[in-house]
Design an enzyme around this catalytic site. Structure first.
Site, PDB file in Angstrom:
ATOM      1  N   ASP A 139       2.324 -31.561  37.591  1.00  0.00           N
ATOM      2  CA  ASP A 139       2.035 -30.137  37.506  1.00  0.00           C
ATOM      3  C   ASP A 139       3.294 -29.289  37.676  1.00  0.00           C
ATOM      4  OD1 ASP A 139       0.401 -27.908  37.374  1.00  0.00           O
ATOM      5  OD2 ASP A 139       0.150 -27.797  39.533  1.00  0.00           O
ATOM      6  N   CYS A 194     -17.969 -31.708  24.603  1.00  0.00           N
ATOM      7  CA  CYS A 194     -18.517 -30.405  25.018  1.00  0.00           C
ATOM      8  C   CYS A 194     -19.728 -30.032  24.165  1.00  0.00           C
ATOM      9  CB  CYS A 194     -17.458 -29.309  24.897  1.00  0.00           C
ATOM     10  SG  CYS A 194     -16.252 -29.322  26.239  1.00  0.00           S
ATOM     11  N   CYS A 197     -22.422 -26.915  24.443  1.00  0.00           N
ATOM     12  CA  CYS A 197     -22.432 -26.360  25.811  1.00  0.00           C
ATOM     13  C   CYS A 197     -21.451 -25.186  25.922  1.00  0.00           C
ATOM     14  CB  CYS A 197     -22.032 -27.473  26.779  1.00  0.00           C
ATOM     15  SG  CYS A 197     -21.849 -26.920  28.482  1.00  0.00           S
ATOM     16  N   CYS A 200     -19.321 -23.191  31.109  1.00  0.00           N
ATOM     17  CA  CYS A 200     -18.119 -22.688  31.807  1.00  0.00           C
ATOM     18  C   CYS A 200     -17.792 -21.278  31.335  1.00  0.00           C
ATOM     19  CB  CYS A 200     -16.940 -23.635  31.594  1.00  0.00           C
ATOM     20  SG  CYS A 200     -16.607 -24.002  29.868  1.00  0.00           S
ATOM     21  N   CYS A 204     -17.895 -18.099  34.040  1.00  0.00           N
ATOM     22  CA  CYS A 204     -16.598 -17.593  34.535  1.00  0.00           C
ATOM     23  C   CYS A 204     -16.776 -16.148  35.020  1.00  0.00           C
ATOM     24  CB  CYS A 204     -15.551 -17.668  33.424  1.00  0.00           C
ATOM     25  SG  CYS A 204     -14.003 -16.870  33.925  1.00  0.00           S
ATOM     26  N   CYS A 220      -7.821 -14.811  35.225  1.00  0.00           N
ATOM     27  CA  CYS A 220      -8.325 -16.008  35.921  1.00  0.00           C
ATOM     28  C   CYS A 220      -8.095 -15.890  37.434  1.00  0.00           C
ATOM     29  CB  CYS A 220      -7.629 -17.246  35.372  1.00  0.00           C
ATOM     30  SG  CYS A 220      -8.087 -18.742  36.247  1.00  0.00           S
ATOM     31  N   CYS A 247     -10.230 -21.004  42.285  1.00  0.00           N
ATOM     32  CA  CYS A 247     -11.620 -20.836  41.835  1.00  0.00           C
ATOM     33  C   CYS A 247     -12.026 -22.139  41.167  1.00  0.00           C
ATOM     34  CB  CYS A 247     -11.678 -19.678  40.835  1.00  0.00           C
ATOM     35  SG  CYS A 247     -13.203 -19.579  39.863  1.00  0.00           S
ATOM     36  N   CYS A 250     -15.608 -22.835  36.841  1.00  0.00           N
ATOM     37  CA  CYS A 250     -15.748 -23.462  35.520  1.00  0.00           C
ATOM     38  C   CYS A 250     -15.778 -24.989  35.617  1.00  0.00           C
ATOM     39  CB  CYS A 250     -14.673 -22.977  34.551  1.00  0.00           C
ATOM     40  SG  CYS A 250     -12.988 -23.224  35.105  1.00  0.00           S
ATOM     41  N   CYS A 254     -19.792 -27.553  35.157  1.00  0.00           N
ATOM     42  CA  CYS A 254     -19.644 -28.489  34.038  1.00  0.00           C
ATOM     43  C   CYS A 254     -20.519 -29.719  34.256  1.00  0.00           C
ATOM     44  CB  CYS A 254     -18.181 -28.915  33.890  1.00  0.00           C
ATOM     45  SG  CYS A 254     -17.937 -30.074  32.533  1.00  0.00           S
TER      46      CYS A 254
HETATM   47  S1  SF4 Z   1     -19.069 -26.678  30.978  1.00  0.00           S
HETATM   48 FE1  SF4 Z   1     -17.928 -28.578  30.604  1.00  0.00          FE
HETATM   49  S2  SF4 Z   1     -19.027 -29.557  28.881  1.00  0.00           S
HETATM   50 FE2  SF4 Z   1     -19.696 -27.417  28.975  1.00  0.00          FE
HETATM   51  S3  SF4 Z   1     -18.342 -26.389  27.507  1.00  0.00           S
HETATM   52 FE3  SF4 Z   1     -17.425 -26.170  29.542  1.00  0.00          FE
HETATM   53  S4  SF4 Z   1     -15.996 -27.875  29.691  1.00  0.00           S
HETATM   54 FE4  SF4 Z   1     -17.371 -28.349  27.995  1.00  0.00          FE
HETATM   55  S1  SF4 Z   2     -10.888 -20.877  37.387  1.00  0.00           S
HETATM   56 FE1  SF4 Z   2     -12.550 -19.344  37.678  1.00  0.00          FE
HETATM   57  S2  SF4 Z   2     -11.741 -17.440  36.859  1.00  0.00           S
HETATM   58 FE2  SF4 Z   2     -10.415 -19.095  36.074  1.00  0.00          FE
HETATM   59  S3  SF4 Z   2     -11.286 -19.649  34.112  1.00  0.00           S
HETATM   60 FE3  SF4 Z   2     -12.272 -20.985  35.603  1.00  0.00          FE
HETATM   61  S4  SF4 Z   2     -14.145 -19.894  36.211  1.00  0.00           S
HETATM   62 FE4  SF4 Z   2     -12.817 -18.427  35.183  1.00  0.00          FE
END
Ligand code: SF4
Ligand code: SF4
Length: 382
Positions: A139, A194, A197, A200, A204, A220, A247, A250, A254
């Site tokens: 990272d 995905c 779906c 996420c 968000c 974010c 956070c 998301c 999932c």
């Molecule tokens: S919640 Fe997970 S499976 Fe659904 S769209 Fe987002 S990343 Fe893809």
């Molecule tokens: S970390 Fe939180 S604010 Fe950032 S993209 Fe994911 S759900 Fe959205």
């Protein structure tokens, strides 16, 4: 395909697993195909104030791993699942608590992973009997690591921009070692699971997820509560909810994480009080107490001023009158950033005591930006 290369790759992968990596794969060193999309993301300013990402030298190095390591022949991509169940019971005392992203519950992953990456390189060199040119990152490097992880067969990049492994989900820290020796490459992960779906994207809190499977850092919460050194934009403060560091929304929603095993690497086990910190205690942390509490923790990255800024916003979102005293004290904090966000929080509570604290602060406050915050907060007291 050379049988000695296949055997060496198998031994290196077995050693990676012995060292605690849950995922390991090999990618070739071709330049990443997602580089143009990355440049477009920068051009749209989606990196917010992370200027180091846009620096020319870093951009160039992201374009081609050989600009980092000219001898590069293979990239070993590794993943560690960090998610831990928080076994500590949440007291039902009604006192407002914050929420910390799960990767930061325990020790700093940089410290944990670097020692293991170094050990893996030493193993490879011992196997070959000579030094191997290498560069490793977790990272921290100018590497488009999710593409290399996908190329190494570890998973796909989900709509939330995270690498998702079908068995382990997305609570993964990725790391990569660029190597000047050829290992047997894995088949790329070819499927996008995905499907239709959009959980996420829908969940968000700030609509930060872009249609390009990337995230707009300007919105974010992970960026706003960690990398962001300044104020949290007024219009996004309510969206912070309880989050005081990062956070997970998301990832929490999932479906691929619901199917994943519950426990990750024990090195990420939660420190006491970190997953759900008591906000009225956190807002009172002195510099020394902050350093003591978060020594060796990823949370130290925000520094005290950033963390207390987030805590103040979470207190404003909790809007509980019994927290006014703690926020009133924060109006006298040494950091203007903390004072300004404490003023905002008091404006959210807006009881007679909260308004009185704001009026008194306006008499003594000298910082123009904090005065502006106090005036804006007082609008709720009219
Ligand atoms: S919640 Fe997970 S499976 Fe659904 S769209 Fe987002 S990343 Fe893809
Ligand atoms: S970390 Fe939180 S604010 Fe950032 S993209 Fe994911 S759900 Fe959205």
């Amino acid at each position: 395909m050379s049988s000695s290369r296949v055997a060496l790759t198998a031994r290196v992968k077995a050693e990676a697993q012995r060292l605690g990596f849950h995922l390991v794969g090999v990618a070739d060193c071709r330049p990443p195909e997602t580089y143009p999309a990355y440049v477009a993301w920068l051009q749209h300013g989606h990196h917010a104030a992370m200027a180091y990402m846009a620096r020319e030298r870093n951009r160039e190095r992201r374009a081609d791993p050989k600009r980092i390591l000219p001898e590069c022949k293979s990239i070993l991509v590794l993943g560690i699942r960090y998610f831990q169940q928080d076994a500590q019971p949440m007291p039902a005392d009604g006192r407002p608590r914050g929420r910390v992203a799960s990767y930061a519950w325990g020790e700093d992953y940089h410290d944990i992973l670097v020692a293991r990456l170094r050990a893996l390189v030493a193993f490879l060199e011992a196997e070959l009997g000579h030094p191997v040119p290498n560069r490793y990152y977790t990272d921290t490097g100018p590497v488009l690591e999710r593409e290399f992880a996908q190329r190494a067969g570890l998973g796909w990049v989900g709509k939330n921009g995270m690498l998702i492994n079908p068995k382990l989900g997305s609570y993964l820290i990725l790391a990569e070692i660029l190597l000047g020796v050829a290992l047997e490459p894995d088949a790329p992960f070819a499927t996008d699971h995905c499907g239709t779906c959009t959980r996420c994207i829908d969940a968000c809190p700030t609509q930060a997820i872009l249609p390009t499977r990337t995230v707009d850092a300007n919105r974010c919460l992970s960026y706003l509560t960690i990398e962001n050194k300044g104020e949290i934009p007024q219009d996004l403060r309510a969206r912070l909810g309880e989050w005081v560091f990062g956070c997970d929304v998301c990832q929490m929603v999932c479906p691929w994480n619901r199917r994943a095993p519950l426990e990750g690497d024990p090195a990420f086990a939660p420190r006491p009080g970190v997953p759900r910190p008591l906000l009225t205690e956190e807002i009172r942390l002195s510099r020394q107490a902050f350093n003591r509490k978060f020594k060796g923790s990823p949370i130290k990255r925000t520094k005290r001023r950033g963390y207390l800024r987030n805590v103040a916003v979470a207190l404003g979102n909790a809007a509980q009158p019994h927290t006014v005293e703690a926020l009133r004290e924060a109006l006298q904090d040494e950091e203007p950033l903390v004072r300004g966000h404490a003023a905002w929080a008091l404006g959210q509570i807006a009881t007679a005591e909260a308004c009185e604290a704001l009026r008194r602060a306006l008499h003594v406050e000298e910082d123009p930006e904090v005065r502006e915050e106090i005036r804006a907060a007082l609008a709720a007291c009219a």
